[in-house]
Design an enzyme around this catalytic site. Structure first.
Site: not given
Length: 325
Positions: A69, A112, A140, A162, A231
């Site tokens: 990918k 995925r 996601q 958000d 992180d």
């Protein structure tokens, strides 16, 4: 010789379900844990600040799938009305090396990634978990919630946050329609979002100089944290206070740390690779009070097992465009 080209629309029209992707991603992690995969740490280039373009090759013995990918992540694209993640995936015939297909990788990356959250939850969350918290209400977040619904039978409440309230509103509207039984709650701060959560998923843009809002003491005892954003969301102290720290690929984690931009604050003691847990080589959750942290960076093994069912389904349905090689 010909290759099969699959556009984003082609891939989406195959109607592959999250349940199907969870099954193949689970098998990919199991094979990885058993040492039956070849997947070097992904190299990348960074043309602009806080951006990446990564090459992600992998081969899975037994499943006989191989490919690479080529994926980019540009946080600033969202301000331009463009997607954060774009790229292509190439599948090769393991016997000859000849390319079989070239396909859009954005849908594959999204689903995925969500599936990896589901695998983390399956093994590392308390199975009685009923409250999820999701930080970052983008693509996601949507696939992560779909995976959590499949893996946590008691899930009933989702607290979401958000930076942009309109994104939270869109997320709640869409996910409420998809899962009417869930109580979707918009939160005004990260602290409000994480309160009482059994599973916390963070999916904000990855940046090199973050100011993580999730600190030590915020993840409750017995909680699971799954980071999809390196992180960027969690402080060093929050990660280090956890009883177990795992990653979807320890070698890649340490390789990225050596480059110096990310992961300087992760714990020195990394408990396991997620593949080792799925393959039952190391114990998963061992009691109901453990705090566990799963650093899911996104790995090519997940991409290839997903691309395999995309390719096979496309052949079955006659979807895609054949091009001369």
């Amino acid at each position: 010789m010909e290759i099969l080209y699959l556009s984003r629309k082609d891939v989406e029209n195959l109607s592959i379900t999250m349940k199907e992707v969870l099954e193949v991603v689970h098998d990919g992690f199991r094979l990885k844990g058993l040492g039956k995969t070849e997947m070097p740490p992904k190299p990348g280039i960074h043309p602009r600040a806080d951006t990446f373009i990564h090459a992600m090759p992998a081969y899975l013995k037994g499943l006989e799938v191989a490919g690479m990918k080529w994926v980019s992540g540009y946080p600033s694209n969202m301000e331009k009305g463009l997607p954060y993640i774009t790229g292509l995936l190439i599948l090769n015939d393991p016997n000859t090396g000849i390319p079989l297909a070239v396909m859009d990788c954005a849908w594959i990356t999204a689903i995925r990634t969500g599936a990896s959250v589901g695998i983390s939850a399956k093994y590392l969350a308390r199975q009685s978990s009923s409250i999820a918290a999701i930080m970052g209400c983008g693509v996601q977040a949507r696939t992560s919630l779909r995976a959590l619904v499949e893996t946590l039978p008691e899930l009933s409440k989702v607290r979401c946050y958000d930076l942009y309230p309109e994104a939270t509103g869109r997320f709640i509207k869409e996910m409420s329609a998809a899962f009417p039984r869930l109580n979707m709650i918009g939160c005004s701060t990260p602290a409000e979002m994480i309160e009482g959560a059994d599973v916390v998923v963070t999916a904000i843009p990855i940046i090199t100089d973050p100011k993580p809002p999730l600190r030590a003491g915020m993840l409750q005892k017995g909680g699971l944290a799954v980071s999809l954003d390196y992180d960027s969301a969690w402080t060093s102290s929050a990660m280090k206070e956890c009883d177990k720290f795992v990653s979807d690929d320890v070698d890649q984690l340490l390789s990225t740390k050596e480059e110096g931009a990310y992961f300087s604050g992760i714990p020195d003691n990394i408990y396991a690779d997620l593949g080792e847990i799925v393959a039952q080589l190391k114990p998963a959750r061992q009691d109901d009070v453990e705090r566990i942290f799963s650093m899911n960076m996104g790995i090519a093994v997940d991409d290839m097992v997903t691309a395999k069912i995309v390719y096979e389904r496309a052949l079955e349905k006659g979807i895609g465009t054949k091009l001369p090689l």
